[in-house]
Design a protein around this motif. Structure first.
Motif, PDB file in Angstrom:
ATOM      1  N   ALA A  14       0.828  -1.214   0.000  1.00 43.31           N
ATOM      2  CA  ALA A  14       0.000   0.000   0.000  1.00 43.31           C
ATOM      3  C   ALA A  14       0.856   1.257   0.000  1.00 43.31           C
ATOM      4  O   ALA A  14       0.475   2.282  -0.565  1.00 43.31           O
ATOM      5  CB  ALA A  14      -0.938  -0.003   1.206  1.00 43.31           C
ATOM      6  N   ALA A  15       2.030   1.185   0.639  1.00 44.08           N
ATOM      7  CA  ALA A  15       2.895   2.362   0.737  1.00 44.08           C
ATOM      8  C   ALA A  15       3.627   2.639  -0.568  1.00 44.08           C
ATOM      9  O   ALA A  15       3.671   3.783  -1.033  1.00 44.08           O
ATOM     10  CB  ALA A  15       3.889   2.184   1.881  1.00 44.08           C
ATOM     11  N   VAL A  16       4.198   1.596  -1.162  1.00 45.75           N
ATOM     12  CA  VAL A  16       4.977   1.745  -2.393  1.00 45.75           C
ATOM     13  C   VAL A  16       4.598   0.608  -3.339  1.00 45.75           C
ATOM     14  O   VAL A  16       4.648  -0.564  -2.943  1.00 45.75           O
ATOM     15  CB  VAL A  16       6.496   1.699  -2.116  1.00 45.75           C
ATOM     16  N   PRO A  17       4.197   0.911  -4.563  1.00 42.83           N
ATOM     17  CA  PRO A  17       3.839  -0.153  -5.504  1.00 42.83           C
ATOM     18  C   PRO A  17       4.992  -1.140  -5.701  1.00 42.83           C
ATOM     19  O   PRO A  17       6.126  -0.738  -5.952  1.00 42.83           O
ATOM     20  CB  PRO A  17       3.536   0.608  -6.803  1.00 42.83           C
ATOM     21  N   GLY A  18       4.692  -2.413  -5.551  1.00 46.09           N
ATOM     22  CA  GLY A  18       5.697  -3.449  -5.759  1.00 46.09           C
ATOM     23  C   GLY A  18       6.497  -3.815  -4.523  1.00 46.09           C
ATOM     24  O   GLY A  18       7.198  -4.841  -4.524  1.00 46.09           O
ATOM     25  N   TRP A  19       6.407  -3.011  -3.458  1.00 46.93           N
ATOM     26  CA  TRP A  19       7.185  -3.306  -2.259  1.00 46.93           C
ATOM     27  C   TRP A  19       6.691  -4.586  -1.593  1.00 46.93           C
ATOM     28  O   TRP A  19       7.479  -5.385  -1.066  1.00 46.93           O
ATOM     29  CB  TRP A  19       7.117  -2.136  -1.277  1.00 46.93           C
ATOM     30  N   GLY A  20       5.385  -4.817  -1.612  1.00 45.71           N
ATOM     31  CA  GLY A  20       4.850  -6.046  -1.037  1.00 45.71           C
ATOM     32  C   GLY A  20       5.337  -7.268  -1.792  1.00 45.71           C
ATOM     33  O   GLY A  20       5.682  -8.298  -1.185  1.00 45.71           O
ATOM     34  N   GLN A  21       5.390  -7.188  -3.120  1.00 51.94           N
ATOM     35  CA  GLN A  21       5.907  -8.299  -3.917  1.00 51.94           C
ATOM     36  C   GLN A  21       7.404  -8.511  -3.650  1.00 51.94           C
ATOM     37  O   GLN A  21       7.876  -9.646  -3.605  1.00 51.94           O
ATOM     38  CB  GLN A  21       5.659  -8.029  -5.406  1.00 51.94           C
ATOM     39  N   LEU A  67     -12.924   6.559 -16.197  1.00 52.53           N
ATOM     40  CA  LEU A  67     -12.824   5.102 -16.121  1.00 52.53           C
ATOM     41  C   LEU A  67     -11.370   4.662 -15.946  1.00 52.53           C
ATOM     42  O   LEU A  67     -11.089   3.685 -15.243  1.00 52.53           O
ATOM     43  CB  LEU A  67     -13.416   4.465 -17.379  1.00 52.53           C
ATOM     44  N   SER A  68     -10.450   5.385 -16.570  1.00 49.04           N
ATOM     45  CA  SER A  68      -9.034   5.064 -16.411  1.00 49.04           C
ATOM     46  C   SER A  68      -8.583   5.315 -14.978  1.00 49.04           C
ATOM     47  O   SER A  68      -7.774   4.553 -14.430  1.00 49.04           O
ATOM     48  CB  SER A  68      -8.183   5.890 -17.385  1.00 49.04           C
ATOM     49  N   ILE A  69      -9.108   6.356 -14.362  1.00 53.98           N
ATOM     50  CA  ILE A  69      -8.777   6.632 -12.963  1.00 53.98           C
ATOM     51  C   ILE A  69      -9.306   5.521 -12.062  1.00 53.98           C
ATOM     52  O   ILE A  69      -8.608   5.026 -11.166  1.00 53.98           O
ATOM     53  CB  ILE A  69      -9.346   8.001 -12.541  1.00 53.98           C
ATOM     54  N   LEU A  70     -10.555   5.107 -12.304  1.00 58.12           N
ATOM     55  CA  LEU A  70     -11.127   4.007 -11.525  1.00 58.12           C
ATOM     56  C   LEU A  70     -10.339   2.716 -11.746  1.00 58.12           C
ATOM     57  O   LEU A  70     -10.105   1.948 -10.809  1.00 58.12           O
ATOM     58  CB  LEU A  70     -12.590   3.808 -11.901  1.00 58.12           C
ATOM     59  N   GLY A  71      -9.945   2.483 -12.999  1.00 55.50           N
ATOM     60  CA  GLY A  71      -9.165   1.286 -13.303  1.00 55.50           C
ATOM     61  C   GLY A  71      -7.820   1.283 -12.598  1.00 55.50           C
ATOM     62  O   GLY A  71      -7.343   0.241 -12.154  1.00 55.50           O
ATOM     63  N   THR A  72      -7.207   2.462 -12.483  1.00 56.33           N
ATOM     64  CA  THR A  72      -5.934   2.556 -11.771  1.00 56.33           C
ATOM     65  C   THR A  72      -6.100   2.216 -10.304  1.00 56.33           C
ATOM     66  O   THR A  72      -5.295   1.477  -9.721  1.00 56.33           O
ATOM     67  CB  THR A  72      -5.352   3.974 -11.918  1.00 56.33           C
ATOM     68  N   GLY A  73      -7.173   2.737  -9.701  1.00 56.42           N
ATOM     69  CA  GLY A  73      -7.436   2.408  -8.305  1.00 56.42           C
ATOM     70  C   GLY A  73      -7.697   0.929  -8.103  1.00 56.42           C
ATOM     71  O   GLY A  73      -7.224   0.324  -7.129  1.00 56.42           O
ATOM     72  N   LEU A  74      -8.446   0.336  -9.032  1.00 56.85           N
ATOM     73  CA  LEU A  74      -8.727  -1.097  -8.950  1.00 56.85           C
ATOM     74  C   LEU A  74      -7.443  -1.909  -9.085  1.00 56.85           C
ATOM     75  O   LEU A  74      -7.198  -2.853  -8.320  1.00 56.85           O
ATOM     76  CB  LEU A  74      -9.720  -1.489 -10.042  1.00 56.85           C
ATOM     77  N   PHE A  75      -6.615  -1.553 -10.052  1.00 62.84           N
ATOM     78  CA  PHE A  75      -5.363  -2.292 -10.283  1.00 62.84           C
ATOM     79  C   PHE A  75      -4.446  -2.194  -9.062  1.00 62.84           C
ATOM     80  O   PHE A  75      -3.830  -3.186  -8.656  1.00 62.84           O
ATOM     81  CB  PHE A  75      -4.671  -1.751 -11.530  1.00 62.84           C
ATOM     82  N   TYR A  76      -4.347  -0.994  -8.490  1.00 66.45           N
ATOM     83  CA  TYR A  76      -3.497  -0.807  -7.318  1.00 66.45           C
ATOM     84  C   TYR A  76      -4.017  -1.638  -6.146  1.00 66.45           C
ATOM     85  O   TYR A  76      -3.248  -2.269  -5.408  1.00 66.45           O
ATOM     86  CB  TYR A  76      -3.440   0.675  -6.962  1.00 66.45           C
ATOM     87  N   ALA A  77      -5.357  -1.646  -5.977  1.00 65.38           N
ATOM     88  CA  ALA A  77      -5.941  -2.452  -4.909  1.00 65.38           C
ATOM     89  C   ALA A  77      -5.651  -3.934  -5.107  1.00 65.38           C
ATOM     90  O   ALA A  77      -5.387  -4.670  -4.151  1.00 65.38           O
ATOM     91  CB  ALA A  77      -7.448  -2.210  -4.835  1.00 65.38           C
ATOM     92  N   LEU A  78      -5.683  -4.377  -6.343  1.00 67.92           N
ATOM     93  CA  LEU A  78      -5.400  -5.786  -6.628  1.00 67.92           C
ATOM     94  C   LEU A  78      -3.941  -6.141  -6.330  1.00 67.92           C
ATOM     95  O   LEU A  78      -3.648  -7.251  -5.886  1.00 67.92           O
ATOM     96  CB  LEU A  78      -5.742  -6.103  -8.083  1.00 67.92           C
ATOM     97  N   THR A  79      -3.020  -5.208  -6.587  1.00 68.73           N
ATOM     98  CA  THR A  79      -1.620  -5.480  -6.262  1.00 68.73           C
ATOM     99  C   THR A  79      -1.429  -5.598  -4.748  1.00 68.73           C
ATOM    100  O   THR A  79      -0.606  -6.400  -4.282  1.00 68.73           O
ATOM    101  CB  THR A  79      -0.696  -4.389  -6.810  1.00 68.73           C
ATOM    102  N   ILE A  80      -2.188  -4.812  -3.994  1.00 71.65           N
ATOM    103  CA  ILE A  80      -2.111  -4.896  -2.532  1.00 71.65           C
ATOM    104  C   ILE A  80      -2.659  -6.236  -2.049  1.00 71.65           C
ATOM    105  O   ILE A  80      -2.053  -6.914  -1.206  1.00 71.65           O
ATOM    106  CB  ILE A  80      -2.880  -3.725  -1.899  1.00 71.65           C
ATOM    107  N   LEU A  81      -3.805  -6.631  -2.604  1.00 75.12           N
ATOM    108  CA  LEU A  81      -4.387  -7.915  -2.226  1.00 75.12           C
ATOM    109  C   LEU A  81      -3.497  -9.080  -2.642  1.00 75.12           C
ATOM    110  O   LEU A  81      -3.401 -10.084  -1.934  1.00 75.12           O
ATOM    111  CB  LEU A  81      -5.773  -8.058  -2.867  1.00 75.12           C
ATOM    112  N   ASP A  82      -2.843  -8.938  -3.785  1.00 81.59           N
ATOM    113  CA  ASP A  82      -1.934  -9.989  -4.244  1.00 81.59           C
ATOM    114  C   ASP A  82      -0.797 -10.186  -3.251  1.00 81.59           C
ATOM    115  O   ASP A  82      -0.441 -11.324  -2.918  1.00 81.59           O
ATOM    116  CB  ASP A  82      -1.386  -9.622  -5.625  1.00 81.59           C
ATOM    117  N   ALA A  83      -0.226  -9.089  -2.775  1.00 81.63           N
ATOM    118  CA  ALA A  83       0.870  -9.197  -1.813  1.00 81.63           C
ATOM    119  C   ALA A  83       0.389  -9.834  -0.508  1.00 81.63           C
ATOM    120  O   ALA A  83       1.085 -10.680   0.074  1.00 81.63           O
ATOM    121  CB  ALA A  83       1.467  -7.809  -1.539  1.00 81.63           C
ATOM    122  N   TYR A  84      -0.799  -9.463  -0.084  1.00 82.12           N
ATOM    123  CA  TYR A  84      -1.347  -9.994   1.174  1.00 82.12           C
ATOM    124  C   TYR A  84      -1.619 -11.490   1.060  1.00 82.12           C
ATOM    125  O   TYR A  84      -1.213 -12.287   1.909  1.00 82.12           O
ATOM    126  CB  TYR A  84      -2.619  -9.236   1.529  1.00 82.12           C
TER     127      TYR A  84
END
Length: 237
Positions: free
Chosen positions: A54-61, A164-181
């Motif tokens: 959540a803090a930095v994209p990719g840090w969880g991975q 829609l692109s803004i919403l898609g970005t939020g969705l994608f970022y949320a999915l990366t967080i869930l993926d790390a978790y």
């Protein structure tokens, strides 16, 4: 559809961050042993992976040592960010062109120009660019080759795509967080040799062998299913 997906991810994140019931893959001692066997610290935590993602994209991975996922995270975010930039750029261009078209139309009719579009002449170059891209004649813009209603429709489409692109970005970022978790949780699962997969045919040709008088084949196959030929899959742990 995008709004629904964003809402689902938001609820999931709230449950996780809110300290809901923790789902432990194994008892603590077993979990620590599995993590140590895989080269991780016994203190490796799904919650820590979530906060890092959540803090930095990719840090969880990175924390989960799933380095191959990091380029996909940044490529996805970069692509969506570029889409937002382009859609917003086109939206502003067509908004300016629509303002110019409205102001020019009012002037052609001898009507008063509202204060909201008093600077409509400043957008002449934007209107010319839109007309040129559409293949129209830019020599005499006073005749308005493109009407204001046309430009407003295109403007609204670009605004919708940008949102829609803004919403898609939020969705994608949320999915990366869930993926790390989730990936951090799965690290504590240990699949051993006791897992077996048994696949057997059901229905179809083997059913024709039943009742042929070949006793050696009777009982070798399960009863035929009414749904036709297929496969029966059984997983044993």
């Amino acid at each position: 559809m995008v709004r629904c997906s964003v809402g689902v991810c938001t609820v999931l994140l709230c449950l996780i961050l809110g300290g809901g019931p923790a789902a432990h893959a194994q008892p603590d001692s077993v979990r620590a042993a599995i993590l140590k066997e895989k080269g991780f610290s016994p203190e490796h935590s799904p919650r820590k992976a979530l906060w890092r993602a959540a803090a930095v994209p990719g840090w969880g991975q990175f924390y989960n040592r799933q380095y191959y996922k990091i380029p996909f995270v940044y490529a996805g975010l970069a692509g969506l960010a570029y889409a937002i930039f382009r859609m917003n750029q086109n939206y502003v261009l067509y908004r300016h062109a629509a303002v110019f078209a409205r102001g020019q139309a009012l002037q052609n009719k001898g009507r008063t120009i509202p204060d909201a579009i008093s600077d409509w002449k400043a957008f002449r170059d934007d209107y010319r660019k839109v007309v040129r891209e559409a293949g129209g004649n830019t020599e005499n813009l006073e005749d308005l080759p493109l009407g204001g209603s046309q430009l407003r429709r295109v403007r609204d489409k670009f605004r919708q795509r940008r949102d829609l692109s803004i919403l898609g970005t939020g969705l994608f970022y949320a999915l990366t967080i869930l993926d790390a978790y989730v990936s951090a949780h799965l690290l504590a699962f240990n699949v051993d040799d006791r897992v077996a997969l048994n696949v057997r045919p059901v229905g179809g040709a083997h059913a024709l062998l039943r009742g042929t008088g070949q006793r050696g084949l009777r009982g070798a196959f399960p009863p035929a299913t009414p749904g036709g030929p297929g496969l029966r899959v059984r997983v044993s742990f």
